[in-house]
Design a protein around this motif. Structure first.
Motif, PDB file in Angstrom:
ATOM      1  N   ALA A   6       0.803  -1.220   0.000  1.00 53.15           N
ATOM      2  CA  ALA A   6       0.000   0.000   0.000  1.00 53.15           C
ATOM      3  C   ALA A   6       0.832   1.264   0.000  1.00 53.15           C
ATOM      4  CB  ALA A   6      -0.929  -0.001   1.211  1.00 53.15           C
ATOM      5  N   THR A   7       2.000   1.245   0.632  1.00 55.72           N
ATOM      6  CA  THR A   7       2.738   2.490   0.817  1.00 55.72           C
ATOM      7  C   THR A   7       3.946   2.648  -0.085  1.00 55.72           C
ATOM      8  OG1 THR A   7       4.104   1.541   2.582  1.00 55.72           O
ATOM      9  CG2 THR A   7       2.038   2.580   3.236  1.00 55.72           C
ATOM     10  N   GLN A   8       4.548   1.546  -0.520  1.00 54.29           N
ATOM     11  CA  GLN A   8       5.776   1.656  -1.291  1.00 54.29           C
ATOM     12  C   GLN A   8       5.635   1.207  -2.746  1.00 54.29           C
ATOM     13  OE1 GLN A   8       8.297  -0.578   1.546  1.00 54.29           O
ATOM     14  NE2 GLN A   8       9.467   1.295   1.785  1.00 54.29           N
ATOM     15  N   MET A   9       4.950   0.109  -2.959  1.00 56.36           N
ATOM     16  CA  MET A   9       4.944  -0.457  -4.304  1.00 56.36           C
ATOM     17  C   MET A   9       4.255   0.404  -5.358  1.00 56.36           C
ATOM     18  SD  MET A   9       6.827  -3.055  -4.152  1.00 56.36           S
ATOM     19  CE  MET A   9       6.499  -3.981  -5.650  1.00 56.36           C
ATOM     20  N   PRO A  10       3.187   1.131  -5.054  1.00 58.80           N
ATOM     21  CA  PRO A  10       2.575   1.930  -6.129  1.00 58.80           C
ATOM     22  C   PRO A  10       3.532   2.882  -6.815  1.00 58.80           C
ATOM     23  CG  PRO A  10       1.095   1.779  -4.270  1.00 58.80           C
ATOM     24  CD  PRO A  10       2.398   1.187  -3.819  1.00 58.80           C
ATOM     25  N   ASP A  11       4.432   3.505  -6.066  1.00 61.71           N
ATOM     26  CA  ASP A  11       5.356   4.450  -6.680  1.00 61.71           C
ATOM     27  C   ASP A  11       6.437   3.732  -7.486  1.00 61.71           C
ATOM     28  OD1 ASP A  11       4.313   7.010  -5.682  1.00 61.71           O
ATOM     29  OD2 ASP A  11       4.785   6.139  -3.742  1.00 61.71           O
ATOM     30  N   TYR A  12       6.913   2.645  -6.958  1.00 64.74           N
ATOM     31  CA  TYR A  12       7.919   1.862  -7.668  1.00 64.74           C
ATOM     32  C   TYR A  12       7.335   1.296  -8.953  1.00 64.74           C
ATOM     33  CZ  TYR A  12      10.630  -2.470  -8.526  1.00 64.74           C
ATOM     34  OH  TYR A  12      11.336  -3.499  -9.087  1.00 64.74           O
ATOM     35  N   LEU A  13       6.091   0.834  -8.899  1.00 62.73           N
ATOM     36  CA  LEU A  13       5.455   0.276 -10.091  1.00 62.73           C
ATOM     37  C   LEU A  13       4.800   1.340 -10.956  1.00 62.73           C
ATOM     38  CD1 LEU A  13       3.794  -2.904  -8.538  1.00 62.73           C
ATOM     39  CD2 LEU A  13       5.885  -2.791  -9.903  1.00 62.73           C
ATOM     40  N   GLY A  14       4.572   2.522 -10.414  1.00 60.36           N
ATOM     41  CA  GLY A  14       3.961   3.593 -11.186  1.00 60.36           C
ATOM     42  C   GLY A  14       2.474   3.438 -11.400  1.00 60.36           C
ATOM     43  N   TYR A  15       1.834   2.544 -10.653  1.00 59.59           N
ATOM     44  CA  TYR A  15       0.410   2.231 -10.852  1.00 59.59           C
ATOM     45  C   TYR A  15      -0.370   2.565  -9.588  1.00 59.59           C
ATOM     46  CZ  TYR A  15      -3.834  -0.541 -11.588  1.00 59.59           C
ATOM     47  OH  TYR A  15      -5.135  -0.967 -11.730  1.00 59.59           O
ATOM     48  N   THR A  16      -1.461   3.302  -9.738  1.00 57.66           N
ATOM     49  CA  THR A  16      -2.368   3.571  -8.629  1.00 57.66           C
ATOM     50  C   THR A  16      -3.794   3.351  -9.090  1.00 57.66           C
ATOM     51  OG1 THR A  16      -2.351   5.917  -9.195  1.00 57.66           O
ATOM     52  CG2 THR A  16      -0.866   5.211  -7.434  1.00 57.66           C
ATOM     53  N   ALA A  17      -4.625   2.916  -8.152  1.00 54.22           N
ATOM     54  CA  ALA A  17      -6.043   2.668  -8.430  1.00 54.22           C
ATOM     55  C   ALA A  17      -6.844   3.236  -7.276  1.00 54.22           C
ATOM     56  CB  ALA A  17      -6.304   1.178  -8.606  1.00 54.22           C
ATOM     57  N   PRO A  18      -7.115   4.538  -7.278  1.00 58.91           N
ATOM     58  CA  PRO A  18      -7.732   5.203  -6.120  1.00 58.91           C
ATOM     59  C   PRO A  18      -9.148   4.736  -5.816  1.00 58.91           C
ATOM     60  CG  PRO A  18      -7.600   6.695  -8.002  1.00 58.91           C
ATOM     61  CD  PRO A  18      -6.799   5.489  -8.355  1.00 58.91           C
TER      62      PRO A  18
END
Length: 588
Positions: A433-445
């Motif tokens: 939840a806190t680190q992987m979205p930025d590393y992967l560049g993917y978010t799903a709000p």
């Protein structure tokens, strides 16, 4: 039903408290910024990063499905470099969805995935490995964040350390130098969802699950022009029977595999009477109860030795596994008297079929020398209470990893009875939840990522090949018949009390009953539990053996088919699946 959830929940990496999911956050923490800064400071491939904000409100509910117009094959694409090998490797992460469709092109489900890919040397096609966890109902988060991706959560397994604050680190043992990896979330897990008129529940059956996984893999291969690549499957826990069936489905569909990896396997549910009774709630599934008692014993003995309950202390885990395997084989007939009571005790219902029967003190004392266990350890095994609480008085040991323990007074055990599940569940979901979205560049709000969907476990239809539960040795045989060159690697943890290693050996040994069969089958063993790769000693050895496996090099310490212990005599011989079952699993 409660017993079923207790035993099966999160099989292959669990989360006893994750049914509400973890929101995929758009907020960037200081840890994210540090990780991004590290990545930015490294030499990058020339292609620009492409982030993606996915606004679709995916649902994991049983009766929900996504409107066809909302399904999109979009992804975030990011570029990094892995620097632990002799030559730095520029790799790409691709995170998003692909649409699995049937043979007529009708969309079935939008499947979330994360792929790690790198350029081939001299233009050669790199292997591609499709990776998934089990459950049923588990996403691929546990393998993706714990095993062989370029980054991993650094757990101090088997101790708790600074729980739950485990860092996300660059992974020295990543397989990115050997194979591309595609981590798949089945419908109802991760942020995968059926596409209307299909609903998620449609794919919560043994056979439908195999078919949708096949259709996703075919779609990935087509979209990415990977049909000429060596293709591998890597499944953990329930992911191993899924792999046997999926291998047959893909081979039948003309997708020829190079190899499959079965990690922490349960290949025949009938041969594990604890699981079988928990699922079916029927005493009829006690038919192989003696096989179950004997099959769990060597793994329990390895755990007991870890707690200094073996005398003398074993000098070698492999030799002690052999000693205890020979012990249970020699005492098999005597075990029959106690096996039904033992299985029911592990389920917490020792009196379900009458007064339980266990060996007396004289018998236990006579077993100390051949088993190498103390009387206390033997009493902990042959007990009306589950061995998870009776091996060490006042302490609960883990099911996924028996070396992980907590005092019974620990409040965390109130919501999750498995200390080894507690060890990883919150740290892994926090990292996601806190680190992987930025590393992967993917978010799903607008979506909720489901690490483990408990509703799937409760509703799953386990039937296969005309039986209430899957026995997938026939499926494995079918795949080997269609593709005799198929390589098979079985990886086992000595301290795994969820899918004990001797059970796996005995099931694979059923292939010995097939005349003329000589598969490229290798079985290896490591210290550690169900998620073997969490162990810092085991993970480098797993990496070493996997690299050899991908190269087609024999593993010097592995067992082959004909060096496995013979199957139990009350087991049915291996035979190919029925024509009806084959059609159900493989028909497009």
């Amino acid at each position: 039903m409660a017993a079923t959830v207790m035993l099966l929940g999160g099989c292959g990496g669990g989360d006893g408290s994750s049914s509400s999911g973890t929101a995929v956050s758009m907020q960037q923490t200081a840890a994210n910024q540090q990780l991004s800064a590290q990545a930015a400071s490294q030499p990058q491939a020339p292609t620009a990063n492409q982030t993606y904000i996915d606004l679709v409100a995916y649902s994991a509910k049983a009766n929900d499905g996504l409107a066809p117009a909302q399904a999109a094959e979009k992804a975030a694409v990011m570029h990094y470099q892995w620097t632990f090998g002799k030559t730095p490797i520029n790799y790409t992460t691709t995170t998003g969805h692909l649409t699995a469709a049937d043979a007529n092109g009708n969309p079935e489900a939008t499947m979330s995935y994360v792929a790690y890919t790198a350029p081939g040397a001299n233009g050669a096609a790199r292997p591609v490995t499709f990776v998934y966890n089990g459950g049923p109902g588990s996403s691929s988060i546990w393998l993706r964040l714990g095993s062989f991706a370029p980054t991993r959560v650094a757990t101090p397994d088997p101790v708790f350390g600074n729980w739950p604050n485990y860092p996300l680190v660059d992974n020295k043992e990543s397989l990115i130098d050997t194979t591309d990896m595609v981590f798949i979330d089945p419908p109802g897990t991760g942020i995968s969802e059926a596409i209307l008129p299909n609903t998620n529940k449609k794919y919560w059956t043994t056979d439908a699950d195999v078919n949708i996984m096949r259709d996703f893999i075919q779609r990935y291969l087509a979209v990415n022009n990977r049909g000429g690549s060596p293709i591998y499957l890597y499944g953990e826990s329930y992911g191993t029977p899924r792999t046997d069936m999926l291998a047959l489905a893909l081979e039948s569909a003309g997708v020829h595999l190079t190899g499959i990896v079965l990690q922490s396997a349960i290949l025949n549910y009938f041969a594990d009477a604890i699981e079988a009774v928990a699922i079916t709630a029927s005493s009829e599934e006690l038919a192989l109860d003696t096989d179950t008692l004997a099959g769990y014993f060597p793994g329990y003995a390895e755990v007991a030795a870890y707690y200094n309950q073996a005398s003398p202390a074993p000098l070698n885990q492999d030799l002690y596994a052999l000693q205890t395997s020979l012990f249970v084989t020699a005492e098999y007939k005597k075990f029959r008297r106690y096996s039904q009571s033992w299985v029911l005790s592990q389920l917490g219902i020792p009196d379900a079929l009458g007064k339980p029967v266990f060996p007396n003190a004289k018998t236990l004392d006579s077993w100390t020398l051949p088993s190498g266990l103390t009387v206390q350890a033997l009493q902990g095994y042959f007990n009306r209470d589950p061995f998870s609480t009776s091996l060490l008085p006042g302490t609960t040991i883990g099911r996924y990893d028996g070396r992980v323990s907590l005092p019974n007074s620990d409040p965390r055990l109130q919501s999750d009875s498995d200390p080894s599940d507690i060890l990883i569940s919150q740290p892994f979901t926090t990292a996601l939840a806190t680190q992987m979205p930025d590393y992967l560049g993917y978010t799903a709000p607008n979506a909720t990522y489901m690490p483990l969907n408990d509703n799937i476990i409760e509703l799953w239809d386990f039937s296969h090949d005309g039986q209430a539960l899957p026995d997938t040795i026939p499926d494995l045989l079918g795949a080997l018949t269609l593709n005799p060159q198929l390589r098979v690697l079985s990886e086992n943890g000595f301290h795994d009390l969820a899918t004990p290693f001797l059970n796996t050996e005995k099931q694979l040994a059923r292939l010995q009953t097939v005349p003329g069969l000589n598969p490229d089958l290798q079985v290896n063993f490591f210290q550690g539990g169900h998620m073997i790769y969490l162990d810092d000693v085991a993970r480098p050895l797993m990496k070493r053996d996997l690299v050899r496996f991908y190269r087609g090099t024999p593993l010097p310490d592995a067992l082959a088919l004909w060096t496995l212990p013979a199957p139990w005599r009350d087991e049915s011989p291996a035979s190919e699946p029925t024509a009806t079952a084959t059609a159900q699993v493989t028909a497009p």
